[in-house]
Design an enzyme around this catalytic site. Structure first.
Site, PDB file in Angstrom:
ATOM      1  N   ASP A  50       0.707  -1.202  -0.025  1.00 34.32           N
ATOM      2  CA  ASP A  50      -0.109  -0.028   0.005  1.00 34.32           C
ATOM      3  C   ASP A  50       0.767   1.187   0.071  1.00 34.32           C
ATOM      4  O   ASP A  50       0.484   2.274   0.634  1.00 34.32           O
ATOM      5  CB  ASP A  50      -0.968   0.022   1.062  1.00 34.32           C
ATOM      6  CG  ASP A  50      -1.987  -1.088   1.272  1.00 34.32           C
ATOM      7  OD1 ASP A  50      -2.056  -1.996   0.223  1.00 34.32           O
ATOM      8  OD2 ASP A  50      -2.845  -1.281   2.083  1.00 34.32           O
ATOM      9  N   HIS A 123     -10.774   7.111   1.033  1.00 28.85           N
ATOM     10  CA  HIS A 123      -9.370   7.027   0.731  1.00 28.85           C
ATOM     11  C   HIS A 123      -9.457   6.076  -0.500  1.00 28.85           C
ATOM     12  O   HIS A 123     -10.130   4.957  -0.283  1.00 28.85           O
ATOM     13  CB  HIS A 123      -8.323   6.825   2.002  1.00 28.85           C
ATOM     14  CG  HIS A 123      -8.445   5.503   2.733  1.00 28.85           C
ATOM     15  ND1 HIS A 123      -9.595   5.266   3.379  1.00 28.85           N
ATOM     16  CD2 HIS A 123      -7.685   4.258   2.536  1.00 28.85           C
ATOM     17  CE1 HIS A 123      -9.433   4.063   4.068  1.00 28.85           C
ATOM     18  NE2 HIS A 123      -8.473   3.408   3.405  1.00 28.85           N
ATOM     19  N   LYS A 148      -6.938  -4.872  -2.689  1.00 26.10           N
ATOM     20  CA  LYS A 148      -7.775  -5.411  -1.862  1.00 26.10           C
ATOM     21  C   LYS A 148      -8.730  -4.273  -1.287  1.00 26.10           C
ATOM     22  O   LYS A 148      -8.431  -3.182  -1.620  1.00 26.10           O
ATOM     23  CB  LYS A 148      -6.802  -5.955  -0.530  1.00 26.10           C
ATOM     24  CG  LYS A 148      -5.978  -4.864   0.096  1.00 26.10           C
ATOM     25  CD  LYS A 148      -4.986  -5.324   1.003  1.00 26.10           C
ATOM     26  CE  LYS A 148      -3.960  -4.108   1.516  1.00 26.10           C
ATOM     27  NZ  LYS A 148      -4.472  -3.287   2.303  1.00 26.10           N
ATOM     28  N   CYS A 193      -1.990  -2.313   7.810  1.00 25.45           N
ATOM     29  CA  CYS A 193      -1.978  -3.370   6.645  1.00 25.45           C
ATOM     30  C   CYS A 193      -0.515  -4.094   6.696  1.00 25.45           C
ATOM     31  O   CYS A 193      -0.726  -5.285   6.458  1.00 25.45           O
ATOM     32  CB  CYS A 193      -2.023  -2.558   5.390  1.00 25.45           C
ATOM     33  SG  CYS A 193      -3.793  -1.624   5.305  1.00 25.45           S
TER      34      CYS A 193
END
Length: 245
Positions: A50, A123, A148, A193
């Site tokens: 990410d 977001h 994801k 994450c």
């Protein structure tokens, strides 16, 4: 599966981390020196989690100094034959957005079918510039981008399994078919994450390390310390980019 991955522990973690919105850089924590330099082999994979505009300074959910991981990850990736990138990839009006729940504000929590959910600012909406990979991230040999959080009713911190603890992303099967067994995780954010991905990878029988200086954290109400404790308890190694040959 580690205790942290149980419904109770994840619920407790989310309740602990809710209520504060300031994003900060990864706090000072002891480093773990490798006895010997790490040399990634053909079964090793760098999992870059990410590193997207939304989590950089100026994004919709900024992680303090998140942009500083980009050059570190670029250099680190050169040491790996196998690299996988991940992206948070939410639908408009996602259930994890505070704006989807009347009267709710970012960083409050609600109860969804799968348990406690922290509510975030909107977001990483699919196709937006906010969801794009960070400028300057330069890993041309990356073999896979896995997305994801694209199911509108369930969040997905982990890049292996979504927050309902039932819905897989497909990454486990991909890695099994490729014979990738040693995971080195990095990216944003350490305490969400990255840590949830590392814990799920470890629970799935993989060897897992987190490259500390190639991560930054949100650190909501002690979430960073809680994440490192949970990862250590699960047998996940903490390493530095300088530990690699």
């Amino acid at each position: 599966m580690s205790d942290f991955l149980s419904s109770f522990s994840r619920r407790s973690f989310l309740q602990l981390t809710a209520g504060a919105g300031a994003a900060t850089m990864c706090g000072a924590v002891p480093r773990a020196f490798a006895a010997d330099a790490i040399t990634p082999g053909p079964s090793s994979v760098l999992l870059v989690i990410d590193v997207q505009n939304c989590f950089l300074p100026g994004g919709t959910l900024p992680v303090g100094e998140g942009d500083q991981v980009v050059p570190i990850i670029n250099e680190l990736s050169k040491k790996f034959e196998n690299v996988i990138l991940t992206q948070d990839w939410h639908t408009p009006g996602h259930a994890s957005f505070a704006s989807s729940h009347e009267g709710k504000k970012p960083f409050e929590t609600i109860e969804l079918d799968y348990g406690t959910q922290v509510l975030w600012p909107d977001h990483c909406v699919q196709g937006s510039e906010d969801a794009a990979l960070a400028p300057g991230l330069d890993i041309p040999h990356a073999q896979l981008i896995i997305r994801k959080g694209y199911h509108s009713e369930v969040d997905s911190y982990s890049t292996f399994i979504e927050a309902d603890k039932k819905t897989g992303t497909g990454l486990t099967g991909y890695m099994a078919e490729r014979g990738l067994t040693d995971v080195y995780a990095c990216g944003l954010a350490t305490d969400f994450c990255v840590s949830w991905s590392a814990l799920d990878a470890k629970a799935g029988g993989l060897t897992v390390s987190v490259v500390e200086d190639a991560c930054r954290a949100i650190d909501l109400n002690g979430s960073l310390d809680a994440a490192w404790t949970s990862m250590a308890d699960a047998g996940i190694k903490r390493v530095q980019s300088a530990d690699f040959a």
